[in-house]
Each structure stands twice: as C-alpha cells, then as structure tokens.
Write a protein that holds these residues in place. Structure first.
Motif, PDB file in Angstrom:
ATOM      1  N   GLY A 156       0.836  -1.229   0.114  1.00 33.39           N
ATOM      2  CA  GLY A 156      -0.003   0.039  -0.102  1.00 33.39           C
ATOM      3  C   GLY A 156       0.922   1.217  -0.106  1.00 33.39           C
ATOM      4  O   GLY A 156       0.201   2.313   0.524  1.00 33.39           O
ATOM      5  N   GLU A 157       2.047   1.110  -0.276  1.00 33.06           N
ATOM      6  CA  GLU A 157       2.877   2.366  -0.230  1.00 33.06           C
ATOM      7  C   GLU A 157       2.628   3.243  -1.504  1.00 33.06           C
ATOM      8  O   GLU A 157       2.686   4.164  -1.875  1.00 33.06           O
ATOM      9  N   VAL A 158       2.323   2.494  -2.659  1.00 35.58           N
ATOM     10  CA  VAL A 158       1.672   3.050  -3.660  1.00 35.58           C
ATOM     11  C   VAL A 158       0.397   2.385  -4.108  1.00 35.58           C
ATOM     12  O   VAL A 158       0.121   1.311  -3.763  1.00 35.58           O
ATOM     13  N   HIS A 159      -0.361   3.200  -5.030  1.00 34.34           N
ATOM     14  CA  HIS A 159      -1.595   2.876  -5.368  1.00 34.34           C
ATOM     15  C   HIS A 159      -1.937   2.487  -6.701  1.00 34.34           C
ATOM     16  O   HIS A 159      -3.074   1.727  -6.972  1.00 34.34           O
ATOM     17  N   LEU A 160      -1.002   2.916  -7.397  1.00 33.71           N
ATOM     18  CA  LEU A 160      -1.118   2.382  -8.891  1.00 33.71           C
ATOM     19  C   LEU A 160       0.286   2.270  -9.236  1.00 33.71           C
ATOM     20  O   LEU A 160       1.265   2.773  -8.937  1.00 33.71           O
ATOM     21  N   ALA A 161       0.340   1.396 -10.253  1.00 30.90           N
ATOM     22  CA  ALA A 161       1.885   1.058 -10.711  1.00 30.90           C
ATOM     23  C   ALA A 161       1.810   0.542 -12.175  1.00 30.90           C
ATOM     24  O   ALA A 161       0.742   0.175 -12.804  1.00 30.90           O
ATOM     25  N   TRP A 162       2.585   1.047 -13.037  1.00 30.23           N
ATOM     26  CA  TRP A 162       3.015   0.492 -14.415  1.00 30.23           C
ATOM     27  C   TRP A 162       3.986  -0.789 -14.339  1.00 30.23           C
ATOM     28  O   TRP A 162       4.947  -0.621 -14.193  1.00 30.23           O
ATOM     29  N   PHE A 163       3.086  -1.987 -14.551  1.00 30.69           N
ATOM     30  CA  PHE A 163       3.890  -3.232 -14.356  1.00 30.69           C
ATOM     31  C   PHE A 163       3.915  -3.668 -15.708  1.00 30.69           C
ATOM     32  O   PHE A 163       3.334  -3.435 -16.651  1.00 30.69           O
ATOM     33  N   GLY A 164       4.929  -4.910 -15.700  1.00 31.96           N
ATOM     34  CA  GLY A 164       4.976  -5.660 -16.731  1.00 31.96           C
ATOM     35  C   GLY A 164       4.034  -6.685 -16.782  1.00 31.96           C
ATOM     36  O   GLY A 164       3.283  -6.951 -15.764  1.00 31.96           O
ATOM     37  N   GLY A 165       4.015  -7.686 -17.733  1.00 35.23           N
ATOM     38  CA  GLY A 165       2.914  -8.603 -17.485  1.00 35.23           C
ATOM     39  C   GLY A 165       3.053  -9.689 -16.335  1.00 35.23           C
ATOM     40  O   GLY A 165       2.129  -9.726 -15.520  1.00 35.23           O
ATOM     41  N   LEU A 166       4.232 -10.059 -15.935  1.00 36.31           N
ATOM     42  CA  LEU A 166       4.433 -10.870 -14.981  1.00 36.31           C
ATOM     43  C   LEU A 166       4.357 -10.147 -13.598  1.00 36.31           C
ATOM     44  O   LEU A 166       3.753 -10.591 -12.813  1.00 36.31           O
ATOM     45  N   SER A 167       5.075  -8.983 -13.456  1.00 39.77           N
ATOM     46  CA  SER A 167       4.858  -8.398 -12.133  1.00 39.77           C
ATOM     47  C   SER A 167       3.481  -7.967 -11.902  1.00 39.77           C
ATOM     48  O   SER A 167       3.136  -7.975 -10.820  1.00 39.77           O
ATOM     49  N   GLY A 168       2.645  -7.560 -12.779  1.00 41.10           N
ATOM     50  CA  GLY A 168       1.226  -7.225 -12.687  1.00 41.10           C
ATOM     51  C   GLY A 168       0.545  -8.437 -12.102  1.00 41.10           C
ATOM     52  O   GLY A 168      -0.423  -8.431 -11.429  1.00 41.10           O
ATOM     53  N   VAL A 169       0.767  -9.565 -12.835  1.00 45.60           N
ATOM     54  CA  VAL A 169       0.133 -10.755 -12.312  1.00 45.60           C
ATOM     55  C   VAL A 169       0.591 -11.146 -10.868  1.00 45.60           C
ATOM     56  O   VAL A 169      -0.526 -11.329 -10.298  1.00 45.60           O
ATOM     57  N   ARG A 170       1.537 -10.752 -10.784  1.00 48.77           N
ATOM     58  CA  ARG A 170       2.095 -11.000  -9.251  1.00 48.77           C
ATOM     59  C   ARG A 170       1.332 -10.253  -8.264  1.00 48.77           C
ATOM     60  O   ARG A 170       0.613 -10.578  -7.198  1.00 48.77           O
ATOM     61  N   ALA A 171       1.579  -8.875  -8.644  1.00 48.27           N
ATOM     62  CA  ALA A 171       0.710  -7.824  -7.806  1.00 48.27           C
ATOM     63  C   ALA A 171      -0.554  -8.087  -7.528  1.00 48.27           C
ATOM     64  O   ALA A 171      -1.027  -7.916  -6.418  1.00 48.27           O
ATOM     65  N   ARG A 172      -1.316  -8.493  -8.669  1.00 54.93           N
ATOM     66  CA  ARG A 172      -2.697  -8.466  -8.554  1.00 54.93           C
ATOM     67  C   ARG A 172      -3.317 -10.003  -7.943  1.00 54.93           C
ATOM     68  O   ARG A 172      -4.007  -9.814  -7.001  1.00 54.93           O
ATOM     69  N   SER A 173      -2.442 -10.816  -7.940  1.00 51.11           N
ATOM     70  CA  SER A 173      -2.508 -12.090  -6.961  1.00 51.11           C
ATOM     71  C   SER A 173      -2.413 -11.735  -5.461  1.00 51.11           C
ATOM     72  O   SER A 173      -2.666 -12.587  -4.459  1.00 51.11           O
ATOM     73  N   LEU A 174      -1.626 -10.904  -5.396  1.00 47.83           N
ATOM     74  CA  LEU A 174      -1.152 -10.514  -3.913  1.00 47.83           C
ATOM     75  C   LEU A 174      -2.124  -9.426  -3.375  1.00 47.83           C
ATOM     76  O   LEU A 174      -2.378  -9.561  -1.886  1.00 47.83           O
TER      77      LEU A 174
END
Lengths: 297, 500
Positions: free
Chosen positions: A85-103
C-alpha cells in the motif's frame, strides 16, 4: 567524561531512531492524501523519472488531487510497494502485474499501451556466434552463453524462458553453457554487443529505441528470432483507493490514462496510445508463469 | 647422521604454524580451482570499455545537486546506522560471555546488509528505518564481538587497584573502559568508513543514497554520470579524517536524522503479515506437512547444495587471491617503503579500489573476459585485498625497526612481512566471512551462489524460500566464524583486530 560521551552518543542514537520510527509526523500526514504510483525499472531510470514525473503532473491535473511518482530499484520492489500500500497505482510488466494482483485482493488492470496487446521479445546474438536470423526458434542456440534481463521481467525472462523450455525441452541452465541475468534490457544489449554473452533476450521496444538512438552496431549484434506476440505492460490500481478517494475513482484514473493524447508523453513510453485492459487479458501470462514455475499455483 | 636430521626435523618443524596454515589455504584454493570454471570467452569488449574509459575522463558534475543530495543521504544513513550498531554492540558486548548472545551476534552479522534491507523492505517499505536497521543490526553484531574481545584483553592493573567496595559500574567505567577506549574509538571510526560503503550500497535496492543513482547511471551506460558519482564518493572517503572529528560527530549525529528522507508510513499489518505468513514455507501455510518435507528436500537439491558448493569454491579462491593482493598492495601506504608523496598516491589508489562497489568491478571484468568465475574472483579479491592492504599498511607503520634494518625487498621479505604476518592472517580470517557474504551479489555473472538463489527468491516474491536460504547462508557463515576462531586460537594470533 568518557562515560558521559558514550551515554550522550547512545541517547542521541536512540532519539534519532525514535524520530525516524515515528517518521516526521507532518510529512506522514501530508502523504496520507497523496495518490502515489510507481513503475518497474525496466530501462533507463533517468528517463523513467522524467517520464513519470510528467505523468504525475498530468494525472494531478486530470484528477484534481496531489499525485506523486516514487522510483524503485527492482521489479520485486515495485510489487512489494504495491502490495504494502505504499503506492496505489503502478505501471507493471505482464508478470509483475500478475504477481501484484494475486497479492492484493480487489486490484485491477485498467489500461495498457496499444502495443502491449502484442508485445514481443527479440533473441539477439553476437556476430561471432554464427547464428543467423530465422523465422523459427533457433535451436542452434543450445550450448552458447546466454543472458536474460532482469529475473522478474516478462520480456527479458518469462517469455524467453518459456520458449526455450518449449522448444528445447530443457531448463535454460541445461541448455546453455552459461546463463546470466544482466539486470536490465540496456545491459543485455551491451553484453551481447561486446560478445561477453553470445545470445540474449531483450524487450523489442527497448531494442528499437536503442537502435534509433545509434547505440547498436548491427554488424556486431543482430536479432535472430522474434517471439510470437503476448500481452505485456499495463497500469494496475489497488481496489481500496475508492475508500480513500470516493467511489468511481478507479474509473476516473482509467479515463485519465485512456485520454492521454499528449504525443510527447506517449512517446516517452514509447506507446502510441493507452487502451482499456482487464485482469483476464493477462491470463496467458499467468499460465506461462505457472508452467515454468515462476509463480505457484 | 641421517638419524640426527630426522630427529631435528621432528622436534623443530622447518616452517612455522602460520606458514603451514597459509600453505593449506593455498592448497584448498588450488583444489577449488579445479572445480571452478574459469575461461575467457569475450569477443570484442573494447567498444564498451572505451565508453567506460571515456566516462572516467569526462565525469559529468552538471547534476551536482543530485550528487550532493545523495552524498548527504549516504552520510546520514551511515552515521545513524553505525551509531545504532555501535551503541547496540556496546551494550551487547557486556553480555557477550552468554552463549545465546554470542550466537545471536554471529547470526545477525552473517547476513549481508543488502539482505537485511530486503527483509525490512517487505515490512517497513522504503522508509529510512529500513536502511538504518539494515546497517544497525549487522553492525551491532560485529561491534559486539570486537568490543567484547577488546574489553576482555584490557590491561587489568587499573582494575585491580580500584578500592574494594566500588560499584560494578564505576569499576567498569573508571578502570576497565578507559584502558581500551582509544581502541574502541579507533575501531568505531573504521566501522564508520565501512558504514559509508554499506550506506552507499543500500542505494542499489532503493534507499536514496549514492548507490541509487550510481546503479542507474551505470546500468544505463551513462558512464560520465557514474564516474562523477564515484569520484564524489572517493573524495568523501579520502577526506574522511578531515571532517570526521570528535566533537563535530555529535553535531552530525543530531543533524543526520533531519536529512533522512523517503518512504511513507509504517503499517503494522505489513509487519505482521511478513512475520506470520510470508516467511512460513508455502506448504505449511496450508497445513500440508508432507508437502513441507518435499519442499525442504527440493530446496536442498536444487538450491542449497549447489549454492553452498559454488559459494565455498568462489570464497576460498577469492580469499587466497585477496591474501596475495593484500601482500602486494600494503607497502603502497606504508611509511617503511614510501615517502609522503608516494604514500599519498598509494592511499588514493587503495581508496579507489576498495570504495568501488564490487558489482561495478565485476561488470568491468565481465566485459573483459566473459561470464565465468574469473570476474567474480578478481572483483572480490581486488576489493578485499585493498581493504586488508590498507589495514596492514597502517599496522606496519607502528613497527619499530633496528637502525641497521635492510632495505627494499630485504626489508619487505625478511623484516616487515614476517613481523606482521600473524596480524595479516587475523585480518584475513575476519575478512573470510565478509568475502563469503559478498559472493551473494554477483548474479550478473550467472554464478549460482547462495546469494544468487536468495536474489531469485526475492525477485519471485517467494519470501519463505528467501528466508530459508538466508538462514542457510547465516549458518555457513557461522561455520566459517568458528573455524577462523579456532585457527586464530591455535596460531595464538592477537584477537583484537579491526578488520571485520
């Protein structure tokens, strides 16, 4: 005298710790209402900073709130900052986005670059390797030295590893005589260009950008294979932002991103425009990541 | 006649124990060399190396505000971090005779600052506290050990003269501590230089210190920017003794916290989640005990064993190379060999070599020679050889020579080296575990050390695996610590040295 000095020192150190731990209270309050975002450091970080500071200004104007960009040093740090929750929005790559959303429950992919629907990885090789451009997967790369980009990268790690395993039926460590992780796409190019590694896998956008900038000598390093397209970068937002800002905030951010028309801003990504995205667009990435065991089931 | 000779050699070995120990280390390193992979494979490194060279001669100080800000942050983190470490270490030193304290200290210092920072990053985010604890905790473990050993070896005559009935505290502060105070101050100031390096390096993972910008500039190939940052850092270290003075220290310490920036609020939920869920092995989180056994087995087979193997091989070779380099480098700053002018150049040279982060050295050699253990070995041994060379050079200055001492190589080989050899081994033994910790951060070379696997686990956000591997690393480190302590005891080397 000496005793006193020692004690003073210790008290000062403790006071310092306390000060930091409480964290300058005024600063923390000011931050509470600030909308903060980050981005994976996939290339030139000085450029990233310029680019995202401009995006912060743009979003701030569009949304009418304070927006701040904080730079991070790794893909994992971007995911962690999003998760914590340190950031609310992020420009992710495909894999990092998948990881972030599953967390983070309730987080959603809201927009991607027009080019991200069909992103590619280029396999590049040093001239001395004798590898020539081909339309099918270059099986002759077996036995060469090989470098990925960052360990958490979609285009520099996940997809190339997937195709290597798919075509050669072995793990990269077994296929190649050496496997390195250059850290980022620019370094991958530099390392293959010098022949330090014979073959590498690189984000096609970064390759094209550096080619245009004249940083690549094609007599030394050239593209030998292009992967089939896959979905990559996207903007992902935490679901709980609607608690801090009002309901409908996710859509407002999404619209602000989709309405970005400033050519200079878009060129800095470089993307021609942003288009809507959803979590399910990235299912293929998730499947691939599971298949090669980069994420758990 | 022959029987005489045999008796003679049996009762009085030809070589001292120190020399024989060194010999064995060289043998072990040679054996490791057989298992290592050292090959030169590069094609044309010169384009990139020319760009780097050009960067060095055209440093770009235009962005001086960023550089200054980063320097201030680097100093601030180092000051507060080392103060915490020294303060904590001083208290712990009083309880160092208690087994558990000793073990706890060995454990915390066995973990590289970068890994501490990565752990706290998960709990505390990019707050200054992350950086401070990452320096403070391992430094407390290191300082506790050195302070305790120093106090133990204090001259006890003053203490014996204290009148009966004096309190424990008074005795300690008036009779024991003053005896060793100078040494403690000296050691702590050396620690501060290390603290500056640690602080700079923490930038690589996101603290706003010098490493932050250095890693960016270097990673992107902006070598002029990188050179400017490095030069600024060298100047900071070279001038350390001019600006780091007794009384000013308190002023700095009071001011430092005001400069620490970055980060948001600390959330308790993140800390709790990390401690109760993230680091619990994945199968255990769902109560799958047989899965947990498989997990352990697979971790050992795929990561721990290969990781320990590569780590040990690399460490042992780099250790011996470090030793050779230190022996070659130390005369550069020794009064016994060079005049004022020569020593100044020597000092600058050693500062440059020891203050350049290993990953930059490793990258340069990677460009030169291609991926193998070679760049790693050379990078590690240059960095550590320069540190030990620096300490030995200073130590050699304290030697008193006879008026008819030899000169040049004779002085070096028959006088100085034999007289400081014990101390030299002690420095090396202390540095041994540091070299092992540093093998962790050379993933770019594709050498699968334990640190490489920790880095991978963190990149995959598999914190359970990361913590498990960090734990193994710590145990390996403690093992080295035990061996080096035994060796020092056997060789009867002075315990109180400063090179940790």
């Amino acid at each position: 005298m000496k005793t006193r000095r020692l004690y003073t020192g210790f008290v000062v150190a403790l006071a310092a710790l306390a000060w930091v731990a409480i964290g300058n209270p005024t600063a923390a309050n000011a931050q509470a209402k600030e909308f903060v975002f980050t981005a994976i450091p996939d290339q030139d970080e000085t450029q990233l900073r310029k680019r995202f500071n401009k995006i912060a200004d743009y979003l701030s104007k569009e949304l009418g709130i304070k927006v701040k960009y904080i730079p991070v040093k790794s893909y994992a740090a971007a995911v962690t900052a999003f998760r914590n929750g340190e950031v609310h929005l992020a420009w992710f790559g495909g894999l990092s986005g998948v990881r972030a959303r599953s967390l983070v429950d309730g987080s959603v992919a809201i927009a991607q670059g027009f080019e991200d629907k069909s992103f590619e990885t280029y396999f590049i090789a040093h001239a001395s390797s004798g590898l020539k451009p081909a339309d099918s997967f270059p099986k002759e790369i077996a036995g060469k030295t090989f470098t990925f980009g960052s360990k958490g990268s979609t285009s520099g790690r996940l997809m190339p590893e997937f195709h290597i395993r798919e075509n050669l039926k072995k793990a990269p460590e077994e296929v190649f005589s050496k496997v390195g992780f250059s850290g980022n796409h620019s370094k991958t190019i530099a390392l293959v260009q010098s022949g330090a590694y014979q073959v590498g896998a690189v984000n096609f956008k970064v390759w094209e950008k550096e080619l245009k900038a004249g940083k690549i000598d094609e007599s030394k390093v050239q593209v030998i294979w292009r992967t089939p397209p896959y979905p990559d970068y996207q903007w992902t937002i935490r679901g709980d932002v609607e608690k801090t800002w009002q309901a409908g905030f996710v859509d407002r951010v999404k619209n602000a991103l989709l309405n970005m028309k400033d050519k200079e801003l878009l060129d800095s990504f470089p993307r021609s425009s942003f288009i809507p995205a959803s979590n399910s667009d990235y299912q293929p990435i998730k499947d691939v990541a599971k298949e090669i065991k980069l994420i758990d089931d | 006649m022959s029987s005489d000779v045999i008796v003679e050699t049996q009762s009085k070995p030809r070589y001292s124990q120190a020399v024989r120990t060194s010999f064995w280390f060289v043998i072990v390193a040679l054996v490791c060399l057989l298992f290592s992979d050292i090959s030169i494979t590069t094609q044309d490194p010169w384009t990139e190396l020319k760009r780097m060279g050009w960067g060095i001669i055209t440093p770009n100080f235009l962005d001086y505000r960023t550089i200054l800000e980063a320097l201030v942050q680097t100093i601030a983190f180092a000051l507060v971090g080392v103060a915490l470490g020294a303060g904590g270490g001083f208290i712990l030193a009083q309880f160092f005779h208690i087994g558990i304290v000793r073990w706890a200290c060995a454990f915390v210092r066995a973990i590289h600052e970068i890994f501490w920072a990565l752990i706290f990053l998960q709990m505390l985010g990019l707050t200054p506290l992350t950086g401070l604890l990452a320096i403070g905790i391992p430094y407390a473990g290191i300082c506790a050990k050195v302070y305790a050993e120093t106090l133990e070896e204090a001259d006890l005559r003053a203490e014996k003269a204290v009148p009966g009935g004096s309190g424990l505290l008074s005795t300690f502060f008036y009779a024991r501590l003053p005896e060793v105070w100078a040494h403690i101050v000296h050691y702590t100031s050396y620690r501060f230089e290390c603290g500056l390096r640690s602080s700079a390096v923490l930038g690589f993972i996101g603290m706003p210190t010098l490493g932050f910008h250095l890693e960016s500039a270097f990673g992107e190939g902006n070598y002029s920017d990188a050179a400017a940052l490095l030069i600024a850092f060298y100047i900071l270290i070279v001038t350390l003794r001019f600006w780091m003075r007794g009384r000013l220290l308190w002023l700095y310490l009071l001011a430092a916290p005001l400069f620490l920036t970055g980060g948001s609020e600390i959330k308790l939920t993140n800390i709790v989640r990390f401690l109760t869920s993230d680091i619990v092995p994945a199968p255990l989180r769902i109560g799958d005990f047989s899965g947990f056994v498989d997990w352990i087995v697979s971790m050992f087979q795929t990561q721990v064993l290969p990781g320990v193997f590569a780590t040990v091989i690399l460490t042992q070779i780099a250790l011996v190379m470090t030793a050779f380099l230190a022996l070659v480098l130390f005369p550069l700053i020794s009064e016994k060999f060079f005049g004022q002018f020569g020593r100044s150049i020597g000092h600058v040279f050693l500062v440059i070599v020891r203050s350049t982060p290993e990953f930059i050295l490793a990258y340069i050699f990677l460009q030169l020679w291609g991926p193998s253990m070679l760049p790693a070995i050379v990078a590690l041994s240059l960095h550590n050889g320069a540190i030990i060379g620096h300490l030995m050079g200073r130590y050699s200055n304290e030697i008193l020579l006879r008026p008819d001492h030899g000169k040049g190589l004779n002085l070096y080989g028959y006088e100085i080296v034999p007289r400081i050899y014990g101390q030299f081994l002690a420095f090396l033994f202390y540095r041994w575990e540091v070299i092992m910790r540093e093998t962790a951060i050379l993933g770019i070379l594709g050498i699968a050390t334990l640190g490489f696997f920790v880095d991978s686990a963190i990149a995959d956000i598999r914190l359970d695996r990361a913590m498990f591997l960090i734990f193994i690393t710590a145990i390996l480190n403690i093992g080295i610590d035990i061996i080096s302590r035994k060796l020092r005891a056997r060789l009867r080397i002075n315990q109180t040295v400063e090179a940790v």
